[in-house]
Motif scaffolding. Structure first.
Motif, short mmCIF file in Angstrom:
data_model
loop_
_atom_site.label_atom_id
_atom_site.label_comp_id
_atom_site.label_asym_id
_atom_site.label_seq_id
_atom_site.Cartn_x
_atom_site.Cartn_y
_atom_site.Cartn_z
N GLY A 178 0.75 -1.05 -0.08
CA GLY A 178 -0.03 -0.12 0.12
C GLY A 178 0.85 1.38 0.22
N CYS B 73 2.67 2.72 -2.33
CA CYS B 73 2.49 3.63 -3.48
C CYS B 73 1.31 4.34 -3.27
N CYS B 74 0.14 3.72 -2.97
CA CYS B 74 -1.09 4.39 -3.13
C CYS B 74 -1.30 5.26 -1.75
N GLY C 133 -3.03 9.86 -4.91
CA GLY C 133 -3.95 9.39 -5.79
C GLY C 133 -2.79 10.06 -7.21
N CYS D 141 -4.57 7.72 -1.49
CA CYS D 141 -5.77 7.68 -2.49
C CYS D 141 -6.97 6.95 -1.55
N LEU E 279 -8.22 3.38 -1.95
CA LEU E 279 -7.34 2.51 -1.12
C LEU E 279 -8.01 1.91 0.13
N CYS F 83 -6.82 -2.07 -3.81
CA CYS F 83 -7.43 -1.03 -4.48
C CYS F 83 -9.08 -1.48 -4.75
N TYR G 19 -9.54 -1.96 -8.51
CA TYR G 19 -8.47 -2.39 -9.14
C TYR G 19 -8.67 -2.95 -10.66
N ARG H 37 -8.64 0.42 -12.69
CA ARG H 37 -7.57 1.16 -12.24
C ARG H 37 -6.97 2.18 -13.54
N CYS I 69 -1.70 3.64 -12.59
CA CYS I 69 -1.65 2.69 -11.56
C CYS I 69 -1.22 1.22 -12.20
#
Length: 223
Positions: free
Chosen positions: A23, A25-26, A30, A87, A90, A97, A100, A103, A107
Motif C-alpha cells: 500500500g 504507493c497508494c 492518487g 488514494c 485504497l 484497491c 483495481y 484502475r 496505476c
C-alpha cells in the motif's frame, strides 16, 4: 557472561519484483488521469466527486523529478482520503484497491521496483476538464469564465505587484478574485444543485487556499 556482538548478515537485500500489496504507493497520493482513463470517468467507475483539478499555473509536486513545478495545463487527480494523502480508493484494512479492475493508466504502469514504465507516460496525454466537459452547454462556459477571471497568471501578477501605494490595489484585486471564486462555488451548490465534492474537479482548489500557499512560498524564497 557478555555475548559477542552479532555479525552483520552478508546476505544480499531481498529484491522486490512484484507487488507485495504493502500500500505504500497508494499512500503517497492518487494518480493523475490520462486520455486513456476517460472511459473510466464517463462510464462511472471513477466519479468526479473523487477527483480534483490542479489548474494551469498552480504549483504542484512533480513526483518523477521530485521537485515543485508550475503546471502548464490541467492535471486531474484522484483525491486523497479524509485527512491524509492516501488514494481514496485504497482499502486501508487490506491495502487493496477498490477499483483495481478499472484502475487508471498510471496505476497499471507503476511497478515500484522499476518506475521506467510510469516515467514514459507520466506527463504525456493527460486528461483535461475540456475533454470531459466541453460538450455540456452552460457549465463549460462558466468554467471558462472562471478560468479566465481566476487565472494564476493574473493572480501572480497581483501577488508580485508593486509595493508602497500600489500594494493596496494589488490586495484589493486579489480579494476580488477570491470573493468571485467563493461566490461562484456557492451558487453552483445553492442554485445549480451540485455536490460540494465536485467543485474541486470543476473549478480546482479554492483560489484563497492556493493564494495563501503562493504567499508562503514567496515569503520563504525571500528569507
Amino acid at each position: 557472561m557478555q555475548r559477542a556482538p552479532r555479525r552483520p548478515s552478508m546476505k544480499p537485500a531481498r529484491m522486490i519484483h512484484r507487488c507485495s500489496t504493502c500500500g505504500t504507493c497508494c499512500r503517497k497520493g492518487g494518480p493523475a488521469l490520462h486520455l486513456e482513463d476517460r472511459p473510466l470517468v464517463e462510464q462511472g467507475f471513477i466519479h468526479t466527486r473523487h477527483l480534483y483539478t490542479i489548474r494551469r499555473g498552480e504549483p504542484a509536486r512533480d513526483s518523477v523529478r521530485d521537485r515543485l513545478i508550475r503546471v502548464d495545463s490541467d492535471i486531474i487527480k484522484i483525491k486523497g482520503g479524509s485527512g491524509n494523502w492516501a488514494c481514496c480508493f485504497l482499502d486501508g484494512d487490506s491495502n487493496r484497491c477498490r477499483i483495481y479492475e478499472h484502475r487508471p493508466l498510471e496505476c497499471r504502469e507503476l511497478e515500484c521496483w522499476n518506475t521506467s514504465r510510469l516515467e514514459q507516460v507520466y506527463d504525456r496525454g493527460r486528461l483535461s476538464r475540456r475533454d470531459l466537459l466541453a460538450g455540456i452547454d452552460g457549465l463549460w462556459e462558466l468554467i471558462e469564465d472562471h478560468e479566465r477571471l481566476c487565472s494564476y497568471e493574473r493572480i501572480r501578477g497581483w501577488l508580485e505587484g508593486p509595493s508602497g501605494p500600489g500594494a493596496e490595489t494589488s490586495r484589493h484585486q486579489l480579494a476580488e478574485i477570491m470573493n468571485y471564486d467563493a461566490e461562484v462555488r456557492r451558487l453552483m451548490i445553492s442554485r445549480g444543485g451540485l455536490e460540494p465534492g465536485m467543485l474541486d474537479f470543476l473549478l480546482g482548489r479554492p483560489v484563497e487556499q492556493v493564494v495563501r500557499l503562493l504567499e508562503r512560498q514567496a515569503g520563504n524564497e525571500g528569507l
